[in-house]
Motif scaffolding. Structure first.
Motif, mmCIF file in Angstrom:
data_model
loop_
_atom_site.group_PDB
_atom_site.id
_atom_site.type_symbol
_atom_site.label_atom_id
_atom_site.label_comp_id
_atom_site.label_asym_id
_atom_site.label_seq_id
_atom_site.Cartn_x
_atom_site.Cartn_y
_atom_site.Cartn_z
ATOM 1 N N TRP A 50 -0.788 -0.729 -4.916
ATOM 2 C CA TRP A 50 0.083 -0.424 -6.052
ATOM 3 C C TRP A 50 0.234 1.076 -6.272
ATOM 4 O O TRP A 50 1.334 1.552 -6.561
ATOM 5 N N ILE A 51 -0.877 1.820 -6.119
ATOM 6 C CA ILE A 51 -0.765 3.275 -6.276
ATOM 7 C C ILE A 51 0.210 3.835 -5.243
ATOM 8 O O ILE A 51 1.133 4.588 -5.565
ATOM 9 N N VAL A 54 3.843 2.772 -6.020
ATOM 10 C CA VAL A 54 4.441 3.485 -7.162
ATOM 11 C C VAL A 54 4.815 4.910 -6.744
ATOM 12 O O VAL A 54 5.930 5.380 -7.025
ATOM 13 N N SER A 57 7.929 4.711 -4.593
ATOM 14 C CA SER A 57 9.126 4.349 -5.356
ATOM 15 C C SER A 57 9.641 5.529 -6.172
ATOM 16 O O SER A 57 10.845 5.816 -6.172
ATOM 17 N N VAL A 58 8.724 6.198 -6.863
ATOM 18 C CA VAL A 58 9.144 7.343 -7.682
ATOM 19 C C VAL A 58 9.805 8.396 -6.794
ATOM 20 O O VAL A 58 10.885 8.923 -7.106
ATOM 21 N N GLY A 302 0.804 8.840 -0.692
ATOM 22 C CA GLY A 302 1.437 7.567 -1.037
ATOM 23 C C GLY A 302 1.656 6.701 0.193
ATOM 24 O O GLY A 302 1.280 5.518 0.201
#
Lengths: 320, 338
Positions: A50-51, A54, A57-58, A302
């Motif tokens: 999830w980290i 995210v 995605s950002v 990421g």
């Protein structure tokens, strides 16, 4: 003594056969769903995944809507009047310019935002080219075996014998005018042998597997066996690798920029280039280097996190 | 075993041969090739033709290739034009080699001395604070660009705090100039008992070694951790516990030894990362080794030096991989008997 060894061997065989019975593919089936569904079940509860997701995605959203987010033109010398290099003076943060100006008086924030696009382009395209090249070579070697395999793998060995960054530098140096394209090509060619070797290893293992043998026994032709049976079953480690390669490509591209082999464009900002330029003055204005470097690190992190969590999820050892 | 070594050596020769061919083609296709590099920008077409003739570039390509191979075998790569103008390229290589070896050893020591014990302890307390900290730092270690880390270390410890020197291999203000014996500065000082010079060289090595060793550290840490976790759940470890061996013996003989196999492989593979990372690290710290020479050679289009460097690093990398494979036999008796 001999009797004992014989006995041991039989026990080993039994253990092996029962072991294969336990991790039979039907077992996965019975626990509900395909390999992908199974992987997704484990991914869903993984904080690492999830980290990573995210962050990516950002980053992707920023790159897509960069024009809307960036308050100014990244190439315009808007704060030039406040910039005095001789007196070590840069435009400070002020309304409309959250991070202040860079060494030429351009808006640092806008440059970071627009720069995300180039970084994303390098990462994605370099990975795609490396992936496709590796897919072709690896499939050739894995599908035909024999002489084709030997020739392809020797070539791969040669490319792998040059340390990756050195190879990227060598390729980038072939272009008279370094640009974003030459960086992408340099960084991606380096990845081709890595993908090829990985895929070939998987395909060779598939060649010997029961379902391929069964297909061959049923008279299925080579092409359908390769493309429907061997390739799809070999792809998951390659996809994991691709995720990690995005991060590697972004870092390698930054290194090329740092060595002066990156894009020379003044108009289009790029994080590696910004970092390279800022480093000449790092003692006076460390923040000019820290912002683009921080962005590169976070984005690379990421993709690494995503790749690692995918690897965990797709690892057959973790399947229950 | 011997047959295996011979086969691997033949493979090595094939790889080097193909590599030299690629290198030859690469040198020929570089923009601003040797003719225009020597001739300069204001070269008239007539001068260029003369220059190409002088360099043998007007001959058929296969003649050029054989001549090139002849030069490679005799170690005659031509003269450096940019890095150290006028010196034979092979000499530039040889007298910069000790600097890079010293730096690489420093980086490897940093990576191994930190990576293996930390990885081991992280595995023993899997999921603990220590484990998580280790994982996070190794992930960041991989994600951070080497040259930026180098700059960061230089900025904090050399520029701001002033604890360590910020560039070079040796201070210029030594009480007396150091005597050179081997070219390895730390070793030289120990041999000639010039302790100050040795200490000074060592201090110059610290920051570059950390910068260069961070990626190998991260990789070694992670592989040690996962390998120890795998091994400590093996049946033979449980057997050893059941038969009442002391924890110490189990850890040392059964867990650590078996867990080291993948660590050795991965450490060997890091040599490639070190050779490439040296280009960046040495540039940042103005460290006069092969990496800095590579960066300069690319910028100044010094092809003579470049080909030596590329050939040498490929040879080193391939040889190290061979040594790693062979060292397997030393660690794992099961392979030796095969």
């Amino acid at each position: 003594m001999v009797g004992l060894t014989k006995k041991k061997e039989r026990i080993d065989q039994l253990a092996a056969s029962s072991a294969t019975a336990v991790v039979d593919p039907t077992d996965v089936e019975s626990s509900g769903g395909s390999i992908l569904a199974d992987a997704w079940r484990r991914l869903r509860v993984s904080p690492v995944f999830w980290i990573g997701a995210v962050i990516i995605s950002v980053f992707v959203l920023i790159a897509i809507f960069a024009d809307v987010i960036a308050p100014h033109d990244p190439g315009e010398l808007l704060l030039r009047s406040q910039t005095r290099l001789a007196r070590n003076q840069l435009a400070p943060p002020q309304p409309g310019f959250p991070l202040g100006g860079d060494q030429l008086g351009r808006d640092l924030f806008s440059r970071l935002v627009i720069g995300s696009r180039q970084t994303l382009l390098v990462g994605v395209f370099a990975t795609l080219i490396g992936f496709t090249g590796g897919l072709i070579l690896g499939t050739l070697a894995g599908a035909f075996g024999g002489k084709v395999d030997t020739v392809v793998m020797r070539l791969v060995d040669v490319l792998l014998s040059i340390p990756s960054l050195l190879l990227a530098i060598s390729i980038a140096a072939l272009f008279a005018n370094p640009s974003q394209t030459s960086v992408i090509i340099a960084v991606s060619v380096v990845q081709i042998p890595v993908f090829a070797r990985l895929l070939r290893g998987q395909m060779l293992a598939q060649r010997e597997s029961d379902h391929v043998l069964a297909a061959r026994a049923l008279g299925v032709k080579r092409a359908p066996i390769v493309f429907r049976h061997m390739l799809p079953n070999s792809l998951s480690p390659v996809i994991v690798q691709a995720t990690l390669v995005v991060a590697i490509s972004i870092i390698d591209a930054a290194a090329l920029s740092f060595l002066g082999l990156g894009s020379q464009s003044v108009k289009v900002p790029e994080w590696g280039q910004m970092l390279g330029e800022a480093q000449q003055k790092i003692d006076s204005y460390p923040h000019l280097a820290f912002w683009p470097a921080g962005c590169i690190i976070v984005v690379a992190l990421g993709f690494t996190l995503l790749g690692e969590s995918l690897r965990e999820a797709l690892d057959p050892k973790n399947r229950r | 075993m011997l047959r295996y070594i011979v086969r691997r050596l033949i493979q090595l020769v094939v790889v080097m041969f193909v590599l030299s061919l690629l290198l030859f083609l690469w040198l020929r296709s570089l923009p601003g090739g040797p003719d225009s590099a020597i001739c300069g920008e204001r070269c008239t077409p007539d001068q260029r033709v003369a220059m190409r003739h002088a360099l043998g570039m007007d001959q058929p390509i296969w003649v050029q290739y054989f001549k090139y191979m002849g030069r490679v075998f005799t170690g005659n790569f031509g003269y450096s034009s940019g890095v150290e103008p006028g010196t034979p390229a092979i000499e530039v290589f040889l007298h910069r080699l000790p600097a890079t070896i010293e730096l690489t050893i420093g980086a490897l020591i940093f990576a191994i001395v930190l990576g293996i014990p930390l990885g081991y302890f992280a595995a023993r307390r899997k999921g603990g604070i220590f484990d998580n900290l280790g994982i996070i730092s190794s992930l960041v270690g991989i994600a951070i660009p080497v040259f930026f880390l180098a700059y960061l270390l230089k900025f904090v410890f050399a520029v701001k705090l002033g604890w360590l020197p910020d560039s070079g291999r040796q201070s210029t203000d030594l009480a007396q100039p150091a005597t050179r014996v081997t070219g390895f500065f730390v070793l030289d000082g120990l041999i000639t008992r010039e302790w100050d010079a040795s200490w000074d060289a060592f201090r110059h090595l610290i920051l570059p070694s950390i910068a260069l060793g961070t990626i190998p550290f991260a990789v070694i840490f992670r592989i040690t951790r996962s390998s120890v976790i795998d091994v400590q759940n093996e049946d033979y470890v449980r057997t050893a516990e059941a038969k009442g061996l002391t924890t110490q013996v189990i850890r040392r003989r059964h867990i650590l030894r078996n867990a080291m196999l993948p660590v050795v492989t991965v450490t060997g593979l890091q040599v490639g990362a070190l050779l490439a990372g040296a280009v960046l690290t040495e540039t940042v710290f103005a460290y006069p080794g092969l990496g800095q020479a590579t960066a300069i050679a690319f910028q100044l289009r010094d092809f003579a030096v470049l080909q030596v460097l590329v050939l040498a690093s490929a040879a080193t990398y391939t040889l190290v991989n061979l040594v790693v494979d062979l060292s397997y036999a030393l660690i794992d008796p099961r392979i030796r008997t095969r």
